[in-house]
Write an enzyme that holds these catalytic residues in place. Structure first.
Site, short mmCIF file in Angstrom:
data_model
loop_
_atom_site.label_atom_id
_atom_site.label_comp_id
_atom_site.label_asym_id
_atom_site.label_seq_id
_atom_site.Cartn_x
_atom_site.Cartn_y
_atom_site.Cartn_z
N SER A 41 37.35 43.27 37.67
CA SER A 41 36.65 44.53 37.40
C SER A 41 35.44 44.28 36.51
O SER A 41 35.47 43.41 35.63
CB SER A 41 37.59 45.53 36.73
OG SER A 41 36.88 46.66 36.27
N TYR B 34 44.13 47.99 30.99
CA TYR B 34 43.51 47.67 32.29
C TYR B 34 42.56 46.49 32.13
O TYR B 34 42.61 45.53 32.92
CB TYR B 34 42.77 48.90 32.79
CG TYR B 34 42.03 48.70 34.10
CD1 TYR B 34 42.71 48.70 35.31
CD2 TYR B 34 40.65 48.54 34.12
CE1 TYR B 34 42.03 48.53 36.51
CE2 TYR B 34 39.96 48.36 35.31
CZ TYR B 34 40.66 48.36 36.51
OH TYR B 34 39.98 48.19 37.69
#
Length: 251
Positions: free
Chosen positions: A143, A156
């Site tokens: 990400s 995350y």
């Protein structure tokens, strides 16, 4: 030449916002895709689209990725059924959002379990077949958040950093067996994940301000990168993280 014909692919989160386009393209290219996803509505949508196009090599497996023991048993059974996995795409993720101090340790471990540990199980199940065949592709979905600039996403971001680390470690360890391991770090794509932002229009302005390319990313942008890394054309690329982000991160 980019080809995945007759490859068997294990793809977690295959029916999601960035997964569905790639799943359909892999099927169109002649691959068999074992789609591991537990969202009934999205799975139904994927199945319907594949059926509409006559794409018969889709296998849906509704698996709770947080239950690692069951995940291993089910994947081992599927692997035996299909003759092993040639390609693993670790895409599924959860992304709770709140200040770091408000997370319990159990909540942080839950994110790690789905986003990282489930991917480890997938690779452990697939690895013996890949080693025996002398060919394999592992692609981890990281990400843009890993590079900084986001608040309230600590677990995350931590999980995506772990995937980048595993990409490098696995690439070094598995390269001798003809297996490449790479990561793709998507930028800010308009998917369900963006619904955590309270001001969608403001967030879009924020994204475009940071990108060199002044348009929002599309699922096809991820699909094209995945198709390349999964193919023989990328056989000399391993241990890398490819940022598909419109030029947000440059290094």
């Amino acid at each position: 030449m980019i080809s995945v014909t007759d490859k068997t692919i294990l793809y977690t989160g295959a029916a999601g916002g960035l997964g569905m386009e790639t799943t359909l393209n892999l099927l169109r290219a002649g691959a068999k895709v074992v789609a591991a996803d537990n969202n009934p509505a999205k799975v139904a949508d994927l199945s319907g689209k594949a059926e509409q196009e006559g794409l018969r090599k889709l296998m849906i497996r509704t698996i709770d990725l947080s239950d690692l023991a069951t995940l291993r048993r089910e994947l081992e059974a599927v692997s035996a059924e299909v003759g092993g996995f040639d390609i693993v795409i670790n895409n599924a993720a959860i992304y709770p959002s709140k200040p770091f101090e408000d997370y319990s340790l159990e909540e942080m471990q839950a994110v790690q379990r789905v986003n990282v540990d489930a991917g480890i199980v997938c690779v452990q199940v697939a690895l013996p077949h890949m080693r025996k065949k002398g060919w394999g592709r592992i692609i981890n979905i990281a990400s843009v958040t890993f590079y900084g600039g986001w608040t309230n996403l600590s677990p995350y971001v931590q999980s995506k950093g772990a995937l980048v680390g595993l990409t490098r470690a696995w690439a070094r360890e598995f390269g001798a067996y003809g297996i490449t391991v790479n990561a793709i770090a998507p930028g800010a794509f308009p998917t369900d994940a963006e619904k955590i932002h309270p001001d969608p229009e403001g967030y879009t302005r924020f994204v475009l301000d940071h990108q060199a390319v002044k348009r929002r990313g599309m699922p096809s942008d991820i699909s094209n990168a995945l198709m390349f890394l999964a193919s023989d054309a990328a056989g000399f690329i391993t241990g890398q993280t490819l940022n598909v982000d419109g030029g947000w991160v440059m290094h």
